[in-house]
Design a protein around this motif. Structure first.
Motif: not given
Length: 334
Positions: A94-107, A115-126
């Motif tokens: 989850g932190a890997n997926v959200g890293f780009g948003l972290r660099m943009k200052g997203v809370a 990140a959870r939603a995108m992991l669900e898109v690629v079939g890795l929600a768990a």
């Protein structure tokens, strides 16, 4: 329709040798483009220029109408998935997926949710709380894909992303990549030297050789009617036989074929060769391939490739009579 990406007359050299020579290419919105070619063909260099990791010596890169030729990777609307995935080992998926948003200052709460939603898109929600070492190669590839997609690029660049996977997993990931691309609608540009992978994924196939585009178009057309001898031999197997043009046909050692003016060779795909014709053949080699037998036979001095049914009783040293479907002979210019 205005293309999403317009690459214009790109030239690039490393030292004295040109790697790309006047390459121009247009990519449509929502397309899955595969750059296919051998090592040294320039496909990875072109991808690096598109992503901003290299600046071309000459030419331009426009993305969505904006000149991105000299923009740094972080300032252009692209994201890249590398062959080694480049995941941070100490961070969760989850932190890997959200890293780009972290660099943009997203809370954190927002980026974790996305990140959870995108992991669900690629079939890795768990897999949100798992570290990379707890994931399989295919799962790590999908985490890298989710990370790249989360920043909503106009173009996603994939640099041989399946090269480190075994054959079974690679084929599974081909299906998943295509399904994900259709779901998100982002334009993908994928580099590979694997012909099967290219045909499985592309709706726009670009065959490269020595820094130039040899052929491009839908994979079915490139395979059935390649534009050059190189494209015919690199995009699947072919027997290439020279011939002589006269009155709209080309005469070869394997028969006569319809051809446009200027044709000098004919390419014959092995699936268009069958038993039971008038061509006397000496069988040189037979390789069992599961669903077919790959046969190499000498016919009138030409080494002809054939794909015959797996149950065919044939062996090296046999003599056979073969037929070529002349309707599928591919006339080529030098």
């Amino acid at each position: 329709m205005t293309p999403l990406v317009a690459i214009g007359n790109i030239t690039h050299s490393f030292g004295a040798g040109p790697v790309l020579s006047g390459v121009s290419l247009s990519l449509a919105r929502g397309s899955y483009t595969v750059l296919l070619g051998p090592s040294g063909s320039g496909k990875t260099t072109l991808l690096s220029i598109l992503g901003g990791f290299l600046a071309p010596d000459e030419g331009s890169v426009l993305i969505d109408g904006v000149d991105c030729t000299r923009l740094a990777p972080a300032r252009r609307p692209t994201a890249t998935v590398f062959q080694d995935y480049a995941l941070f080992p100490h961070l969760t998926a989850g932190a890997n997926v959200g890293f780009g948003l972290r660099m943009k200052g997203v809370a954190r709460a927002e980026r974790d949710g996305r990140a959870r939603a995108m992991l669900e898109v690629v079939g890795l929600a768990a897999a949100f709380d798992k570290k990379p070492h707890q994931l399989s190669g295919g799962q790590r590839q999908r985490v890298a894909l989710a990370r790249a997609l989360l920043v909503e690029p106009a173009v996603l660049l994939l640099d041989e992303p399946l090269g480190a996977l075994d054959l079974k997993l690679r084929r599974q990931m081909q299906d998943e990549l295509k399904a994900i691309q259709r779901r998100v609608g982002t334009a993908f540009v994928h580099v590979t030297h694997d012909q099967e992978e290219a045909m499985a994924l592309a709706d726009h196939l670009v065959v490269m050789n020595h820094g130039r585009i040899e052929d491009q178009g839908p994979p079915e057309r490139v395979y059935a009617r390649p534009a050059s001898i190189f494209a015919a031999t690199f995009m699947g197997e072919s027997t290439i036989v020279p011939g002589r043009m006269a009155n709209g046909v080309i005469d070869t050692a394997l028969g006569r074929f319809s051809a446009p003016a200027g044709a000098s060779h004919v390419a014959i795909r092995p699936e268009h060769v069958a038993l039971g014709g008038a061509l006397a053949a000496d069988v040189v080699d037979v390789v069992y391939q599961g669903s077919f037998k790959r046969v190499t036979a000498r016919v009138n001095g030409v080494m002809l490739l054939a794909r015959l049914p797996a149950e065919t009783a044939i062996a090296a040293g046999d003599q056979a009579m073969l037929a070529i479907d002349a309707r599928h002979g591919i006339a080529l210019k030098e």
